[in-house]
Design a protein around this motif. Structure first.
Motif, PDB file in Angstrom:
ATOM      1  N   ILE A  30       0.874  -1.367   0.040  1.00 34.52           N
ATOM      2  CA  ILE A  30       0.040   0.003   0.015  1.00 34.52           C
ATOM      3  C   ILE A  30       0.853   1.593  -0.137  1.00 34.52           C
ATOM      4  O   ILE A  30       2.059   1.397   0.469  1.00 34.52           O
ATOM      5  N   LEU A  31       0.332   2.497  -0.358  1.00 36.82           N
ATOM      6  CA  LEU A  31       0.958   3.623  -0.425  1.00 36.82           C
ATOM      7  C   LEU A  31       2.182   3.779  -1.256  1.00 36.82           C
ATOM      8  O   LEU A  31       3.261   4.209  -0.799  1.00 36.82           O
ATOM      9  N   HIS A  32       2.411   2.775  -2.415  1.00 35.81           N
ATOM     10  CA  HIS A  32       3.324   2.611  -2.965  1.00 35.81           C
ATOM     11  C   HIS A  32       2.942   3.180  -4.424  1.00 35.81           C
ATOM     12  O   HIS A  32       2.214   2.209  -5.060  1.00 35.81           O
ATOM     13  N   GLU A  33       3.353   4.161  -4.872  1.00 40.39           N
ATOM     14  CA  GLU A  33       3.015   4.711  -6.194  1.00 40.39           C
ATOM     15  C   GLU A  33       4.064   4.608  -7.117  1.00 40.39           C
ATOM     16  O   GLU A  33       5.166   4.911  -7.090  1.00 40.39           O
ATOM     17  N   ALA A  34       3.775   3.913  -8.553  1.00 41.87           N
ATOM     18  CA  ALA A  34       4.593   3.907  -9.484  1.00 41.87           C
ATOM     19  C   ALA A  34       5.005   5.163 -10.137  1.00 41.87           C
ATOM     20  O   ALA A  34       3.831   6.006 -10.646  1.00 41.87           O
ATOM     21  N   THR A  35       5.904   5.730 -10.480  1.00 39.10           N
ATOM     22  CA  THR A  35       6.253   6.820 -11.169  1.00 39.10           C
ATOM     23  C   THR A  35       6.869   6.782 -12.601  1.00 39.10           C
ATOM     24  O   THR A  35       6.909   7.723 -13.199  1.00 39.10           O
ATOM     25  N   ALA A  36       7.418   5.640 -12.898  1.00 44.19           N
ATOM     26  CA  ALA A  36       7.893   5.242 -14.383  1.00 44.19           C
ATOM     27  C   ALA A  36       8.165   3.927 -14.487  1.00 44.19           C
ATOM     28  O   ALA A  36       8.336   3.257 -13.608  1.00 44.19           O
ATOM     29  N   VAL A  37       8.327   3.665 -15.800  1.00 43.54           N
ATOM     30  CA  VAL A  37       8.501   2.302 -16.335  1.00 43.54           C
ATOM     31  C   VAL A  37       9.344   2.333 -17.273  1.00 43.54           C
ATOM     32  O   VAL A  37       9.463   3.068 -18.435  1.00 43.54           O
ATOM     33  N   ASN A  38      10.446   1.323 -17.338  1.00 42.61           N
ATOM     34  CA  ASN A  38      11.554   1.446 -18.399  1.00 42.61           C
ATOM     35  C   ASN A  38      11.344  -0.168 -19.028  1.00 42.61           C
ATOM     36  O   ASN A  38      11.841  -0.951 -18.385  1.00 42.61           O
ATOM     37  N   PRO A  39      10.702  -0.060 -20.109  1.00 47.88           N
ATOM     38  CA  PRO A  39      10.307  -1.408 -20.698  1.00 47.88           C
ATOM     39  C   PRO A  39      11.655  -1.942 -21.448  1.00 47.88           C
ATOM     40  O   PRO A  39      11.679  -3.260 -21.126  1.00 47.88           O
ATOM     41  N   SER A  40      12.780  -1.301 -21.664  1.00 40.31           N
ATOM     42  CA  SER A  40      14.008  -2.072 -22.073  1.00 40.31           C
ATOM     43  C   SER A  40      14.464  -2.834 -20.912  1.00 40.31           C
ATOM     44  O   SER A  40      15.193  -3.717 -21.276  1.00 40.31           O
ATOM     45  N   THR A  41      14.747  -2.180 -19.814  1.00 37.47           N
ATOM     46  CA  THR A  41      15.330  -2.899 -18.574  1.00 37.47           C
ATOM     47  C   THR A  41      14.166  -3.803 -17.859  1.00 37.47           C
ATOM     48  O   THR A  41      14.636  -4.362 -16.874  1.00 37.47           O
ATOM     49  N   ARG A  42      12.952  -3.580 -18.259  1.00 40.21           N
ATOM     50  CA  ARG A  42      11.891  -4.563 -17.480  1.00 40.21           C
ATOM     51  C   ARG A  42      11.864  -3.897 -15.982  1.00 40.21           C
ATOM     52  O   ARG A  42      12.062  -4.886 -15.122  1.00 40.21           O
ATOM     53  N   THR A  43      11.764  -2.606 -15.763  1.00 36.44           N
ATOM     54  CA  THR A  43      11.985  -2.222 -14.174  1.00 36.44           C
ATOM     55  C   THR A  43      10.980  -1.201 -14.081  1.00 36.44           C
ATOM     56  O   THR A  43      10.388  -0.380 -15.043  1.00 36.44           O
ATOM     57  N   VAL A  44      10.282  -1.086 -12.669  1.00 32.36           N
ATOM     58  CA  VAL A  44       9.150  -0.199 -12.418  1.00 32.36           C
ATOM     59  C   VAL A  44      10.037   0.890 -11.466  1.00 32.36           C
ATOM     60  O   VAL A  44      10.638   0.177 -10.492  1.00 32.36           O
TER      61      VAL A  44
END
Length: 440
Positions: free
Chosen positions: A76-90
């Motif tokens: 909870i209270l964890h907001e995703a702010t960006a995704v890098n599809p190349s490195t498969r990282t959130v």
């Protein structure tokens, strides 16, 4: 396999449960920006009106259940702010600690939903303005309505949520005014249907201010381009937008409004990334193109199918026909397929067949009026859409028409359907068949 799901509500948790059931080795992490998981947003207006006693009653499963019973790392209270599809990282931020975090994934589901649109009116930041989308929104509105000083409530926007909120706040004894920028309320229906909702609102003392654009909200007033209206509390219900701004740099294909374009397996244009629910597109079977009609039914279906595909169980999302229903005081209004405005915009030739009949055998003592409208292509005879409104039975007819649209039936084929009949529930000829006969 490491699965990451962004969003802990309908689509996200429907997917998570399919992964749990179909991949015994799954490592599942869910990131939820708020602190509540898996609840029925569509029930929130009825909590406001007191028909549902508490926001707790609309919660399907609590976060502790997902953790302890199903082994999901539900945060909870964890907001995703960006995704890098190349490195498969959130990338994201933990709002409890204030620290940033990163997560790697093999499969990623975007199920971030949508947020209410709040136009940049003068005074938009005022404490008197409310929206209704989440449980915290609803609890804040309930607290505001409990104040003795709140007598006059203005609702801006007359879509599904605006009308449902109007009815439920009316139950609390408040004076209600609805401000709508167009000439009729419930613009998701054709004017001949929405006019009946208009009359129902006026029968219950709701004041309708049509063709007015809000300019400012200040000092207990809502100021439009036409009038100034007294307001102790304002509910803004002018639409929603997908929560996808954090994905802009990914290059993911999206509609102009930010809805993520997906295929029938709910895959995005980025390998290993899926999307479902109110942040994604929904393939419209009548329009034959990706559309954006965010509804709870669709979110749950798309989430389930996304979860199956993420863990290797091939399943296609067949699409939608845009079926919806709402209750407004003593009326049920329902729709599926295309409206007249839709077919005009698409340049499709069409005719309509509308009837005013009864919801059951006309001689039965509790038979009530039911208005049914069919829209069809006169060249091919194919059904394009339907709408119904009445005290009882509108939803039954629209569900039949939704199935007919799914199977690309013609107006003539509606007459051949074997529909149920008994005087307390229907006439010998169902109302949709009566409308079809009139057309043919």
């Amino acid at each position: 396999m490491k699965y990451v799901i962004i969003g802990g509500d309908a689509a996200g948790m429907s997917a998570a449960m399919q992964i749990v059931h179909n991949d015994s080795q799954a490592d599942i992490t869910v990131l939820e920006k708020g602190h509540i998981y898996s609840y029925g947003q569509c029930g929130l207006p009825y909590v406001v009106g007191g028909l549902i006693k508490s926001t707790d009653d609309v919660i399907a499963r609590r976060v502790e259940t997902f953790r302890s019973k199903y082994g999901i790392d539900a945060r909870i209270l964890h907001e995703a702010t960006a995704v890098n599809p190349s490195t498969r990282t959130v990338f994201g931020k933990n709002h409890e600690t204030g620290k940033s975090f990163t997560l790697s994934y093999d499969r990623l589901l975007i199920a971030t939903g949508a947020s209410p649109i709040l136009p940049t009116w003068q005074g938009t930041g005022s404490d008197m303005i409310h929206v209704v989308k989440t449980i915290p929104d609803t609890e804040r509105l309930i607290q505001g309505l409990q104040k003795d000083t709140v007598k006059d409530v203005v609702i801006i926007g007359a879509g599904y949520i605006g009308l449902e909120i109007a009815e439920n706040i009316h139950r609390l004894g408040k004076r209600i005014r609805i401000i709508q920028r167009s000439g009729h309320i419930a613009t998701m229906f054709d004017p001949d249907i929405s006019e009946r909702l208009h009359q129902e609102a006026e029968r219950h003392g709701i004041i309708l201010s049509m063709n007015e654009q809000v300019k400012a909200i200040e000092d207990g007033r809502v100021i439009t381009d036409v009038n100034t209206h007294k307001a102790d509390l304002v509910v803004a219900s002018v639409g929603i937008h997908p929560n996808t701004a954090f994905l802009k740099k990914t290059g993911m294909n999206m509609l102009q409004n930010g809805a993520i374009i997906v295929n029938d397996r709910l895959e995005t244009s980025s390998p290993g990334i899926y999307a479902a629910g109110d942040c994604a597109t929904h393939f419209h079977l009548v329009k034959q193109r990706p559309d954006y009609i965010p509804l709870g039914t669709t979110a749950n279906k798309q989430g389930r199918i996304a979860g199956l595909n993420m863990c290797g169980k091939q399943r296609s999302f067949k699409g939608i026909t845009g079926t919806s229903v709402m209750k407004f005081f003593n009326l049920i209004a329902a729709s599926t397929g295309l409206t007249e405005e839709d077919v005009q915009e698409a340049g499709i030739p069409y005719k309509t067949s509308a009837i005013e009949t009864k919801d059951k055998a006309g001689y039965y003592p509790t038979a009530f009026p039911l208005h049914v409208k069919l829209i069809y292509n006169p060249d091919s005879g194919r059904l394009l859409g339907g709408q119904a409104i009445g005290k009882n039975g509108a939803e039954k007819r629209i569900d039949v028409l939704a199935a007919a649209l799914f199977n690309e039936m013609t107006i003539e084929e509606l007459e051949d359907l074997d529909l149920s009949y008994s005087p307390p529930v229907n006439g010998v000829w169902d109302p949709i068949q009566q409308a079809a006969r009139r057309a043919t």
